[in-house]
Design an enzyme around this catalytic site. Structure first.
Site, PDB file in Angstrom:
ATOM      1  N   LYS A  79      51.755  45.475 -64.686  1.00  0.00           N
ATOM      2  CA  LYS A  79      51.847  46.869 -65.022  1.00  0.00           C
ATOM      3  C   LYS A  79      50.782  47.028 -66.044  1.00  0.00           C
ATOM      4  CE  LYS A  79      55.343  50.396 -66.758  1.00  0.00           C
ATOM      5  NZ  LYS A  79      56.616  50.561 -67.175  1.00  0.00           N
TER       6      LYS A  79
ATOM      7  N   SER B  90      58.843  54.472 -64.607  1.00  0.00           N
ATOM      8  CA  SER B  90      57.355  54.301 -64.614  1.00  0.00           C
ATOM      9  C   SER B  90      56.558  53.095 -64.216  1.00  0.00           C
ATOM     10  CB  SER B  90      57.100  54.484 -66.295  1.00  0.00           C
ATOM     11  OG  SER B  90      57.577  53.224 -66.975  1.00  0.00           O
TER      12      SER B  90
ATOM     13  N   SER C 264      63.102  52.281 -65.740  1.00  0.00           N
ATOM     14  CA  SER C 264      61.766  52.245 -65.396  1.00  0.00           C
ATOM     15  C   SER C 264      61.293  51.027 -64.545  1.00  0.00           C
ATOM     16  CB  SER C 264      60.893  52.201 -66.791  1.00  0.00           C
ATOM     17  OG  SER C 264      60.545  53.648 -67.055  1.00  0.00           O
TER      18      SER C 264
END
Lengths: 109, 460
Positions: free
Chosen positions: B73, B148, B172
């Site tokens: 990420k 996210s 997330s």
């Protein structure tokens, strides 16, 4: 009680948003303000739910960890140091060993 | 036509195959690069590709992770590899050091194959707040992958990485895992170091693995978790070998079912009840139980998360790195302003939210006196269509509402696939929540469920 704003559909609320933006060092466009009036109103409504919970005698916390007063030795950790070049490597403006910032004190002379 | 056979393998299968010399790490990386070149434009999963991945991997083949590619990420700082947190504020930021997590993974033989798209600053639950455009759900391109950590979840779902890492403050990791039909593991707050992760909400941020199987998550967690002196909230207790809790029965484990009375879950109740029955078949003792209302947790999360966001984003001013504050998007501006509001001296919101948070912590402590683990749906439904997030200013909070209570209490949880809708090709996720630092128990229960059902598409 907790949300302070009585009328979000007012000039007072727009002024308040501008005050928050000033504190945050953010410049808002008219489009931003229109969006923020609408969305902040919504956030403030959600926050009102906090008042539904009885918290009499309940202490507050700052994080869910059970750790308290975490200290480290006050010694230089040479394994986790930057060189000056590394520290400055992402700065847009530098001078010798320094970051360059815009003046924040206006010359009043 | 390109050969993508190696991209079908789980992490464990890749490691076994490399050990037995059935294929080489160059072949593995080569197939992933070919597939990324072919498909990344369609799904917008990777923002940056590590062109040195093959040479990096070749130097690590003798280490436990054998050089295997990992999707990271874009809020983990990666030395020498651009890190944006999907915000144009950090458009050209090249970190001078690694996060503790990426450093540990590399030290143990992992290779960063690329940096994945996310909601800007992790503010959102759809990747639609990314300044680089939304990621598309590979299961059905009309749908959002969630967020996210949507890019990391989609990377696994599209088989553009065998494994990924994400971060979660409340939902997330688990919600995008659910929406992509994969496994997402959010460890206890303090179990995995936050050092070198672009901070969102410092009192809840938790990095974790995202994978095809529970076994793969357990394996990767072994190389992510553990005490880090560079993170003051890192817990000093030792970690076990998480893979030693696989392949165990769950007879007599006590399981409490949460949130069955929440109106938002009505449309998926039938499917979830089927999932819960599997645990009974496996010999666990399962019953419905009551917990504090997740709608109240939304308020706690809104207050605390915004306050911490406003503080954490104060350090981005374009002096030491990146662009100035005019580059912040509307979502970040909104969160900063709400955060400042909650922290103002005459506002009692922050203090009140932290008291209500303690009520949630106490509520879970009471529940874990009676149950070993708690289960619930991961999300109130299937993935939502792209564009839905713009219709509701608190989209993220509603999508994540079933994670918010346990996340503000710092508890670990895993999402595993528990139902597949053939019409849309989308999945539902089952959320298994455990007491603090009981990742072992969660792995044991999740692995037993995964192996007793056919919802995991890599186990078929």
């Amino acid at each position: 009680m907790c949300c302070m704003i009585k009328n979000t559909n007012s000039d007072e609320f727009t002024k308040y948003i501008n005050k928050l933006a000033y504190i945050s060092n953010l410049k808002l466009s008219d489009k931003d303000i229109g969006y923020l009036v609408k969305t902040l109103e919504n956030a403030l409504d959600i926050l009102k739910n906090l008042e539904k919970v009885d918290v009499k005698g309940i202490p507050e916390t700052v994080n869910p960890s059970s750790l308290q007063n975490v200290f480290r030795q006050d010694v230089i950790d040479t394994k986790n140091m930057f060189t000056v070049d590394e520290a400055l490597s992402n700065a847009k403006r530098t001078y010798k060993y320094y970051f360059v910032i815009s003046s924040i004190n206006k010359d009043k002379s | 036509m390109n050969d993508y056979s190696l991209t079908k393998l789980t992490l464990k299968q890749l490691i076994d195959g490399l050990e037995k010399k059935q294929f080489t790490i160059s072949e593995v990386i080569g197939q992933y690069f070919d597939k990324i070149n072919e498909q990344n434009k369609k799904y917008n999963i990777y923002l940056t590709i590590n062109k040195q991945a093959e040479s990096n991997a070749l130097a690590r083949v003798n280490k436990p992770l054998k050089g295997i590619p990992i999707a990271v990420k874009d809020n983990f700082l990666t030395q020498g590899i651009r890190t944006t947190a999907s915000s144009k504020v950090l458009d050209n930021f090249i970190p001078a050091f690694h996060s503790t997590v990426t450093k540990r993974l590399i030290k143990n033989g992992g290779t960063i194959i690329g940096k994945t798209n996310m909601d800007a600053w992790a503010h959102g639950s759809s990747t639609e707040t990314s300044d680089y455009g939304p990621t598309i759900n590979p299961l059905n391109t009309e749908y959002s992958p969630g967020g996210s950590s949507g890019g990391s979840a989609a990377a696994i779902s599209a088989e553009l990485a065998p494994i990924a890492i994400g971060t979660e403050t409340a939902g997330s990791i688990r919600v995008p895992a659910s929406w992509n039909g994969i496994v997402g593991f959010k460890p206890t707050y303090g179990r995995v170091s936050r050092y070198g992760v672009v901070a969102m909400a410092s009192s809840t941020d938790s990095p974790g693995p995202m994978s095809r199987t529970v076994e793969d998550s357990a394996f990767l967690l072994n190389y992510m978790a553990g005490y880090d002196p560079l993170d003051a909230t890192s817990h000093p207790s030792p970690i076990p070998d998480y893979t030693s809790f696989l392949n165990k029965d769950i007879k007599d484990i006590k399981i409490g079912i949460l949130y069955s009375d929440i109106k938002e879950l009505k449309s998926i109740q039938k499917q979830m009840q089927q999932a819960y029955k599997v645990f009974e078949r496996l010999g666990a003792k399962v019953e419905e139980t009551k917990a504090m209302d997740p709608h109240i947790a939304i308020a706690v999360y809104t207050a605390i998360q915004r306050a911490e966001v406003s503080s954490n984003l104060a350090r981005f001013h374009g002096i030491r790195m990146g662009n100035d504050r005019s580059y912040f998007g509307q979502e970040a501006k909104k969160r900063i302003l709400v955060g400042i509001h909650t922290l103002l001296k005459d506002s009692k919101i922050y203090k009140l939210a932290q008291q209500v948070r303690v009520r949630f912590i106490q509520d879970f402590e009471n529940l874990f006196e009676k149950y070993d683990v708690l289960i619930a749906p991961t999300s109130p439904g299937y993935a939502l269509k792209i564009g839905e997030s713009k219709k509701n200013p608190i989209f993220g909070e509603l999508v994540d509402m079933l994670e918010e209570p346990s996340a503000i209490a710092g508890l670990p949880g895993i999402s595993i696939p528990c139902y597949h809708d053939k019409k849309t090709n989308l999945y539902l996720g089952l959320n298994i929540i455990g007491p603090k630092f009981r990742e072992d128990l969660i792995i044991q229960v999740a692995d037993a469920y995964e192996k007793a059902t056919s919802w995991n598409r890599w186990r078929k």
